[in-house]
Design a protein around this motif. Sequence first.
Motif, short mmCIF file in Angstrom:
data_model
loop_
_atom_site.label_atom_id
_atom_site.label_comp_id
_atom_site.label_asym_id
_atom_site.label_seq_id
_atom_site.Cartn_x
_atom_site.Cartn_y
_atom_site.Cartn_z
N THR A 1 -2.08 8.03 6.38
CA THR A 1 -1.75 9.24 5.95
C THR A 1 -0.65 9.44 6.80
O THR A 1 0.12 9.88 6.15
N ASN A 2 -0.27 8.94 8.20
CA ASN A 2 0.43 9.66 9.32
C ASN A 2 1.50 9.01 9.07
O ASN A 2 2.97 10.16 8.75
N THR A 3 1.20 7.73 8.50
CA THR A 3 3.43 6.96 8.40
C THR A 3 3.74 7.37 7.03
O THR A 3 4.88 7.91 7.34
N ILE A 4 3.09 7.87 5.74
CA ILE A 4 3.75 8.33 5.09
C ILE A 4 4.37 9.85 4.96
O ILE A 4 5.20 10.28 4.63
N MET B 1 0.79 -1.45 -0.13
CA MET B 1 -0.05 0.28 0.05
C MET B 1 0.88 1.11 0.08
O MET B 1 0.29 1.94 -0.53
N GLY B 2 2.20 1.25 0.18
CA GLY B 2 2.73 2.34 0.52
C GLY B 2 3.22 2.90 -1.12
O GLY B 2 3.27 4.23 -0.88
N ASN B 3 3.39 1.94 -2.22
CA ASN B 3 3.43 2.58 -2.78
C ASN B 3 2.96 3.20 -3.65
O ASN B 3 2.70 4.30 -4.62
N VAL B 4 1.64 3.51 -3.40
CA VAL B 4 -0.08 3.43 -3.69
C VAL B 4 0.06 5.26 -2.80
O VAL B 4 -0.04 6.11 -3.49
N THR C 1 13.19 2.75 1.18
CA THR C 1 12.65 2.12 0.49
C THR C 1 11.07 1.44 0.86
O THR C 1 10.20 1.30 1.80
N ASN C 2 10.61 0.10 -0.43
CA ASN C 2 9.03 -0.05 -0.08
C ASN C 2 9.33 -0.98 0.81
O ASN C 2 8.25 -1.01 1.46
N ASN C 3 10.15 -1.91 1.15
CA ASN C 3 10.44 -2.73 2.03
C ASN C 3 10.43 -2.50 3.75
O ASN C 3 9.48 -2.57 4.64
N GLN C 4 10.88 -1.39 3.69
CA GLN C 4 10.93 -0.03 5.15
C GLN C 4 9.19 0.14 5.26
O GLN C 4 8.27 0.36 6.57
N TYR C 5 8.34 0.72 4.17
CA TYR C 5 7.03 1.56 3.90
C TYR C 5 6.64 0.12 4.54
O TYR C 5 5.04 -0.36 5.15
N ARG C 6 6.51 -1.19 3.60
CA ARG C 6 5.46 -1.77 3.65
C ARG C 6 5.84 -2.95 5.48
O ARG C 6 5.15 -3.07 6.00
#
Length: 440
Positions: free
Chosen positions: A249-252, A121-124, A267-272
């Motif tokens: 949205t807080n995370t982003i 979801m972070g990518n979006v 990285t995407n892995n960190q977001y995930r």
Amino acid sequence: MNQKSSSTMFFAGLQWLFFMFANTVVIPLTIGDAFDLSSMEVASALQRSFIFTGVACVLQAVIGHRYPLMEGQSGLWWGALLSISASASSAGLTASEMGGGLAVGIILSGVLVTILGALGMGNVLKRLFTPVVMSTVLFLLGAQLVGIFTKGMLGLATGDQIHLPTAALSIFLVILVVWINVKGPGVIRNFSILIGIVTGWIIYVIFFPAQSVEVVTSTKIFNVFPWGKPTFNLSLIIFAVITGLVNTTNTISAIKGFEPMVNASTTNNQYRKSFVLTGLNSVVSGAFGMVPYAPYVSSLGFLQSTLIFQTLPMIIGAVMFMVLGLVPALSHLFSTLPVSVGNAVLFVAYLQLFSGAISNLKGITFTSKSIYRIAAPVLLGIAIMNIPADMFGSIPMVVRPLVSSGLLIGIILAILLENTINWSKLDQFKKIMVKEEKVS
């Protein structure tokens, strides 16, 4: 690690402890009042919040995004829960029925966020959060938090009129912390938050009479579903799912706001991993009667005030926070920290959010047309913040917390404007028109 750096890390961790405490202590108290909980259960919730907030911060720092960003009970969720709990009687529900239904909704919301986070979801969300959206988030969050802290500084959190002695002490602390930030030596400047809280606490104890408080002799830290027996209520589940998704949205915002401070690239892995942990934290929150968690965007203001960007101090502070929750005597001691003192110091820390908001707009030129992309969401959000909560009584309960939140409406409007209108093309069209007018 030498002795000097060890002591610096310790005091930086102690500063994080105070920051976590000041941001956490009021939440269980207000939630307990909203759901008619007993004094014993409120005290238990306070201990649970200390312990689990420390655990959540360590997990994010070690496994999740790995940044010094406090993982705490979300202000967005907190406001939404207080808003909807006030609607219990009008919806024909008791406080216990409302609490039990919300607990189920929070758990399902946490499961959904965990699944979506694992699926990327972070990518979006990253693509949706342009610099203008980030600025909108920081502007509105700063306005909301500074407004809350100002009331606490003036004594309005516990009274109906400005309490002049409290206001005088708060103003003194604001001036002191600002002076340390601006004029203090490097080492002292890094601990302005800690110095402000300790100084204010000492002055308060000396000059303000102690108030009697009810002493709770026993607590139940691991009490399951303290808000009420779990019930399946479709409206409350829909409300919780919507709030949980918006809460991501807080995370982003927090991660993207921290990146330029240390020139990092997430990285995407960190977001995930971060989303998965936040989702799992929400599941635990629903089961144990806590407000769901999220990375604190307000950590950015704290970091800009202290200028200590390492992750270790936050981990040290988080471990201290866990110990605070495990030892009732320490929990009681810290619960005597005056709210006005914490609010005055955090007021200064959160002014730094304005700096982040402006920084995100660097390089963007606004015209009479493109100014709407920032002015509309920010000013509309602030306008809604200034409308009394009871004025939204005619709005359906499911969407009332969303519609009544100036922060949420501002963020959503900013995302829509940024992702549906090609502002650069609009500005380019205007430049062409101006050139043609000059030629003619």
